[in-house]
Design a protein around this motif. Structure first.
Motif, PDB file in Angstrom:
ATOM      1  N   VAL A   1       0.855  -1.190   0.000  1.00 42.66           N
ATOM      2  CA  VAL A   1       0.000   0.000   0.000  1.00 42.66           C
ATOM      3  C   VAL A   1       0.889   1.238   0.000  1.00 42.66           C
ATOM      4  N   ILE A   2       0.595   2.166  -0.889  1.00 38.57           N
ATOM      5  CA  ILE A   2       1.402   3.397  -0.985  1.00 38.57           C
ATOM      6  C   ILE A   2       0.484   4.627  -0.992  1.00 38.57           C
ATOM      7  N   GLU A   3       1.091   5.766  -0.793  1.00 43.96           N
ATOM      8  CA  GLU A   3       0.345   7.031  -0.905  1.00 43.96           C
ATOM      9  C   GLU A   3       1.124   7.909  -1.870  1.00 43.96           C
ATOM     10  N   PRO A   4       0.978   7.687  -3.172  1.00 49.01           N
ATOM     11  CA  PRO A   4       1.880   8.318  -4.132  1.00 49.01           C
ATOM     12  C   PRO A   4       1.858   9.844  -4.116  1.00 49.01           C
ATOM     13  N   PHE A   5       0.751  10.434  -3.687  1.00 47.06           N
ATOM     14  CA  PHE A   5       0.662  11.891  -3.753  1.00 47.06           C
ATOM     15  C   PHE A   5       0.904  12.586  -2.411  1.00 47.06           C
ATOM     16  N   ALA A   6       1.184  11.793  -1.362  1.00 49.14           N
ATOM     17  CA  ALA A   6       1.404  12.417  -0.048  1.00 49.14           C
ATOM     18  C   ALA A   6       2.737  13.159  -0.047  1.00 49.14           C
ATOM     19  N   ARG A   7       2.721  14.402   0.455  1.00 44.84           N
ATOM     20  CA  ARG A   7       3.954  15.200   0.429  1.00 44.84           C
ATOM     21  C   ARG A   7       4.747  14.974   1.719  1.00 44.84           C
ATOM     22  N   THR A   8       5.052  13.698   1.984  1.00 43.19           N
ATOM     23  CA  THR A   8       5.886  13.381   3.150  1.00 43.19           C
ATOM     24  C   THR A   8       7.347  13.461   2.712  1.00 43.19           C
ATOM     25  N   LEU A   9       8.244  13.584   3.693  1.00 43.81           N
ATOM     26  CA  LEU A   9       9.663  13.718   3.363  1.00 43.81           C
ATOM     27  C   LEU A   9      10.147  12.519   2.540  1.00 43.81           C
ATOM     28  N   GLY A  10       9.779  11.311   3.019  1.00 37.31           N
ATOM     29  CA  GLY A  10      10.212  10.082   2.327  1.00 37.31           C
ATOM     30  C   GLY A  10       9.732  10.065   0.881  1.00 37.31           C
ATOM     31  N   ASN A  11       8.477  10.403   0.683  1.00 33.29           N
ATOM     32  CA  ASN A  11       7.897  10.402  -0.666  1.00 33.29           C
ATOM     33  C   ASN A  11       8.592  11.425  -1.558  1.00 33.29           C
ATOM     34  N   ILE A  12       8.882  12.607  -0.975  1.00 31.15           N
ATOM     35  CA  ILE A  12       9.507  13.674  -1.770  1.00 31.15           C
ATOM     36  C   ILE A  12      10.934  13.278  -2.151  1.00 31.15           C
ATOM     37  N   ILE A  13      11.624  12.578  -1.247  1.00 27.88           N
ATOM     38  CA  ILE A  13      12.986  12.124  -1.592  1.00 27.88           C
ATOM     39  C   ILE A  13      12.914  11.095  -2.721  1.00 27.88           C
ATOM     40  N   ARG A  14      11.929  10.180  -2.609  1.00 27.11           N
ATOM     41  CA  ARG A  14      11.787   9.153  -3.657  1.00 27.11           C
ATOM     42  C   ARG A  14      11.252   9.747  -4.959  1.00 27.11           C
ATOM     43  N   ASN A  15      10.361  10.721  -4.846  1.00 27.33           N
ATOM     44  CA  ASN A  15       9.689  11.293  -6.028  1.00 27.33           C
ATOM     45  C   ASN A  15       9.822  12.812  -6.030  1.00 27.33           C
ATOM     46  N   PRO A  16      10.995  13.332  -6.386  1.00 24.03           N
ATOM     47  CA  PRO A  16      11.184  14.781  -6.316  1.00 24.03           C
ATOM     48  C   PRO A  16      10.194  15.562  -7.186  1.00 24.03           C
ATOM     49  N   TRP A  17       9.629  14.916  -8.190  1.00 22.65           N
ATOM     50  CA  TRP A  17       8.656  15.596  -9.065  1.00 22.65           C
ATOM     51  C   TRP A  17       7.416  16.068  -8.318  1.00 22.65           C
ATOM     52  N   LEU A  18       7.186  15.472  -7.118  1.00 32.00           N
ATOM     53  CA  LEU A  18       5.975  15.844  -6.372  1.00 32.00           C
ATOM     54  C   LEU A  18       5.893  17.351  -6.102  1.00 32.00           C
ATOM     55  N   LEU A  19       7.070  17.943  -5.880  1.00 30.47           N
ATOM     56  CA  LEU A  19       7.106  19.371  -5.556  1.00 30.47           C
ATOM     57  C   LEU A  19       6.704  20.236  -6.752  1.00 30.47           C
ATOM     58  N   LYS A  20       6.955  19.718  -7.936  1.00 31.68           N
ATOM     59  CA  LYS A  20       6.668  20.506  -9.155  1.00 31.68           C
ATOM     60  C   LYS A  20       5.242  20.300  -9.656  1.00 31.68           C
ATOM     61  N   MET A  21       4.647  19.229  -9.184  1.00 24.81           N
ATOM     62  CA  MET A  21       3.376  18.810  -9.767  1.00 24.81           C
ATOM     63  C   MET A  21       2.283  19.875  -9.653  1.00 24.81           C
ATOM     64  N   LYS A  22       2.154  20.456  -8.474  1.00 22.88           N
ATOM     65  CA  LYS A  22       1.069  21.416  -8.248  1.00 22.88           C
ATOM     66  C   LYS A  22       1.179  22.611  -9.205  1.00 22.88           C
TER      67      LYS A  22
END
Ligand SMILES: Cc1cc2nc3c(=O)[nH]c(=O)nc-3n(C[C@H](O)[C@H](O)[C@H](O)COP(=O)(O)OP(=O)(O)OC[C@H]3O[C@@H](n4cnc5c(N)ncnc54)[C@H](O)[C@@H]3O)c2cc1C
Length: 462
Positions: A95-116
């Motif tokens: 189970v994952i939370e692909p859009f959660a802006r947690t530190l771990g997620n942002i490190i794994r998926n740096p694109w999250l910061l640009k998405m919005k």
């Protein structure tokens, strides 16, 4: 047109039944709907299980489903079904939370910061550069025009020039990259590819955005969705019951001949005479199908222009399985598996749907695609097994499959034909052989776009 015109409608799905409704509302009562199956609804198929109905076809709507709302009002019904919700898993079943802006997620998926930022930009582009992108149907798009009903509560008719609309012929992936918003694909993919509408590197942006206009896509993101307690089929069963002339079921059309300004339809061995015919059934099917469905060009006296244009249509091979689980293996919610929504994972489970939150002896449905424009089609049995194996990986193995089908799904044309004006050529043929073309390929393969197209067709020509 004379209000007594005898009109034959082929197909008792959303497009055909709503054509009947809109004709009736305009004073045309001399219509006949011919349906080949023993039920109405077409791809809105909601069989019964254990006192409830589950969905083998269409599941949901959104608040901008104005044509479906017309039908609801006509029948006095509403969207009264179970609330939808879902979680996400990766390809290994975690189970994952692909859009959660947690530190771990942002490190794994740096694109999250640009998405919005890209999402905001995309919304603005659609409103300005692509003004008119969301009207129903595809008339004029390849020539840089828009002409149709706006997706607003009043659904006013709008028309205008906008050369940028030509970009909509490009595959959605290319369209997003060209506009500097590639990350929005990660939002649009959920309600597009996993819903069986193909991959972003092959499907023209026009289809993606006419279905998932900005407002509709945001409704999916916010899970602001409609369902029906007795299934989407219930909408069309109700409409059928409220029409002056309900569909004639089990109608096998052997032949359609158009001559001397009349249309002769041979149905169940008898010849019937009409003045006009509206086809909402498939126009063209490039392969032989196990369910016996045929394209209209096979049973009509098809003309050269019909044959030439309709042979460009392809469709998605979208498979649905309905299964039961052991109680301790029942998923607690529906799941999206984003890892499997890419062409490299063709044939794998993309989403599975738990409809009834309060009951675990109910049916779960799975969804998979097995064709991409540039690769070999995966055979049905192979895909079926892949999905079963994926359910094991997800921790929700099937105990028994109780229903399954491979659907003639989302007929469409590809970029080259779209850009060459396929739609304008077909629209110019409307009425030419006393024949009108409606249904999915003319707009998009969802309940509302097809019903809305029928509304406009009736407004334009009847
Ligand atoms: C798995 C799945 C999930 C979906 N999810 C959604 C969703 O959540 N929301 C949404 O809005 N849409 C959804 N859809 C799409 C939606 O169901 C279709 O776009 C819609 O039903 C199209 O309506 P239509 O009348 O154009 O075609 P169809 O529904 O295909 O109806 C066509 C009818 O024509 C009949 N027919 C075919 N050939 C002949 C012939 N020769 N003679 C007489 N009759 C014939 C068929 O039997 C059928 O009843 C989904 C579909 C599927 C399969």
């Amino acid at each position: 047109m004379d209000k007594n015109t005898r009109i034959c409608i082929i197909g008792g799905g959303p497009a055909g039944l709503s054509a009947g409704m809109y004709l009736e509302q305009k004073g045309y009562e001399n219509y006949t709907i011919l349906e080949r199956q023993d039920r109405v609804g077409g791809k809105c198929w909601s069989p019964h299980y254990n006192g409830r109905r589950y969905e083998m076809g269409a599941i949901m709507g959104v608040p901008s489903y104005y044509a479906v709302e017309d039908v609801e009002k006509f029948c006095g019904i509403t969207h009264d079904g179970p609330k939808l919700n879902r979680n996400y898993k990766d390809g290994s079943g975690k189970v994952i939370e692909p859009f959660a802006r947690t530190l771990g997620n942002i490190i794994r998926n740096p694109w999250l910061l640009k998405m919005k930022g890209q999402l905001t930009k995309f919304g603005e582009l659609l409103e300005t550069k692509y003004k008119g992108y969301d009207v129903n149907g595809h008339r004029g798009v390849a020539e840089g025009r828009y002409d149709g009903y706006a997706v607003t509560p009043g659904r006013e008719k709008i028309e205008g020039e906008n050369p940028n609309l030509k970009d909509l012929a490009l595959p959605f992936k290319q369209f997003c990259e060209m506009n500097g918003v590639p990350l929005v694909q990660k939002i649009w993919i959920g309600p597009f590819t996993s819903f069986g509408y193909g991959y972003f590197d092959e499907i023209p942006a026009a289809y993606v955005l006419k279905y998932l206009d900005f407002q509709t896509c945001m409704n999916f993101v916010k899970v602001n969705l409609w369902t029906w307690k007795d299934g989407t089929q219930y909408i069309w069963e109700q409409l059928n019951d409220h029409l002056k002339h309900p569909a004639r079921l089990n109608s096998t059309i052997e032949k359609v001949e158009r001559k001397d300004g009349k249309v002769f339809v041979t149905v169940n061995g008898e010849v019937e005479e009409y003045d006009k015919i509206i086809v909402t059934a498939p126009l063209y099917i490039p392969n032989k199908r196990a369910d016996g469905q045929k394209g209209m060009v096979e049973y009509f006296d098809a003309r050269e222009d019909e044959l030439e244009l309709f042979s460009k249509i392809d469709y998605e091979r979208y498979d649905v399985q309905a299964f039961l689980t052991d109680p301790d293996k029942h998923p607690e919610i529906s799941y999206y598996v984003f890892d499997n929504m890419v062409p490299e994972k063709l044939g794998h489970l993309m989403v599975y749907y738990r409809r009834w939150k309060d009951q675990i002896d109910q049916v779960i449905t799975t969804y998979a695609l097995r064709k991409h424009k540039n690769s070999e089609e995966i055979p049905y049995e192979e895909c079926r097994q892949m999905v079963q194996d994926d359910l094991v990986t997800m921790g929700n193995p099937a105990k028994e499959i109780i229903n399954e089908w491979s659907v003639y799904y989302f007929p469409h044309v590809f970029t080259e034909d779209y850009a060459a004006g396929w739609y304008d050529k077909v629209e110019a043929m409307q009425g030419k052989y006393d024949t009108f073309y409606a249904g999915e390929v003319m707009s998009f393969g969802d309940m509302d776009e097809t019903a809305e197209y029928s509304r406009e067709l009736v407004d334009r020509f009847f």
